[in-house]
Design a protein around this motif. Structure first.
Motif, short mmCIF file in Angstrom:
data_model
loop_
_atom_site.label_atom_id
_atom_site.label_comp_id
_atom_site.label_asym_id
_atom_site.label_seq_id
_atom_site.Cartn_x
_atom_site.Cartn_y
_atom_site.Cartn_z
N LYS A 40 0.85 -1.15 -0.16
CA LYS A 40 -0.10 0.21 0.05
C LYS A 40 0.91 1.24 -0.08
O LYS A 40 1.80 1.32 0.59
N TYR A 94 1.97 4.47 3.29
CA TYR A 94 0.51 4.57 3.68
C TYR A 94 0.63 4.47 5.08
O TYR A 94 1.41 3.54 5.72
N GLU A 96 -2.21 3.74 8.27
CA GLU A 96 -3.58 3.53 8.44
C GLU A 96 -3.78 4.39 9.76
O GLU A 96 -3.06 4.50 10.90
N SER A 97 -4.74 5.28 9.52
CA SER A 97 -4.98 6.48 10.48
C SER A 97 -6.30 7.11 10.28
O SER A 97 -6.83 7.03 9.27
N THR A 143 -2.89 7.38 14.40
CA THR A 143 -2.83 5.68 14.04
C THR A 143 -3.56 4.98 15.26
O THR A 143 -3.86 5.61 16.35
#
Ligand code: ADP
Ligand code: MG
Length: 232
Positions: A40, A94, A96-97, A143
């Motif tokens: 990602k 990337y 995740e958040s 995050t």
């Protein structure tokens, strides 16, 4: 053979978008999640802005942001620059958040979060960069582990060479603006953590600073009028 983002063209990357964080238009770029076999990354593409803006201003903005990310490649809590597939776009790691102003599933431990955020901002400054757009809460992400991620360095200001005193003076002002953004975020999300020594925006600028801020806003408004379909 190992996976490399640089093996893919901009068109190939765009055709693997699985989520759009921001739809481009006006003076805004496309920001999208790209996925290739479980890998990602985030693509920020100024080609998503209106035609003339993308053509004339896009490469400058892309150059500014990638330059800042190169300066910050060792700084924790800032995305890594992965690839520059065109003069108007770049690919970054990337994270995740959720945006700090739109938390839905994440509830950070605020004292720990703000300690990390402050040390992240200081590390950015030590690397010679002032972020300059942290007063906009959509540029501070959180995050699931309660760590901050600082994105959107397009408005950054670099300290420059040691002999460049005017630049250095401006840099200290912009660095303080970043810290005033930290105060603003604390006020909104964890007022119990506010401290007398926290920097407030009004303390920083004086008349010169306010004039500079006003000038910046005028330039932004003018370039939007000239190069995009938006009137304001
Ligand atoms: N590296 C990243 N990882 C995860 N989400 C990101 C990343 N970069 C940007 N985003 C998401 O995309 C949004 C827009 O990105 P940003 O760089 O702030 O673009 P803009 O210049 O249009 O404000 C961010 O607020 C965030 O939600
Ligand atoms: Mg942003």
């Amino acid at each position: 053979m190992s996976f490399q983002w640089s093996d893919y063209s901009l068109d190939e990357l765009r055709s693997h978008a699985t989520q759009v964080f921001r739809q481009g238009g006006g003076s805004r770029p496309d920001v999208m999640l790209i996925e290739f076999n479980g890998h990602k990354a985030v693509l920020k593409d100024q080609a998503g802005a209106d035609k003339w803006f993308a053509l004339l201003v896009g490469p400058i903005l892309n150059w500014r942001e990638t330059k800042a990310l190169k300066h910050l490649h060792e700084v924790q809590y800032v995305p890594q620059l992965l690839h520059t597939p065109s003069t108007r776009s770049f690919l970054m790691s990337y994270h995740e958040s959720e945006q700090i102003s739109h938390l839905q599933h994440i509830s950070p431990d605020w004292p720990v979060f703000f300690e990390r955020l402050e040390s992240a901002i200081q590390a950015v400054h030590r690397a010679g960069v002032a972020h300059n757009d942290l007063r906009n809460p959509s540029n501070t992400l959180v995050t699931p582990q309660g760590e901050p991620v600082l994105v959107d360095l397009v408005a950054c200001f670099c300290r420059g060479r040691a002999w460049n005193w005017p630049n250095h003076w401006l840099f200290t002002k912009f660095a303080q603006v970043d810290l005033s953004a930290l105060t603003k975020l604390k006020t909104r999300f964890a007022p119990q953590l506010l401290h007398e020594s926290d920097i407030q925006a009004e303390q920083i600028a004086g008349k010169t600073g306010m004039a500079i801020k006003g000038l910046g806003q005028k330039i932004r408004r003018l370039s939007r009028r000239l190069f995009t379909d938006q009137q304001k």
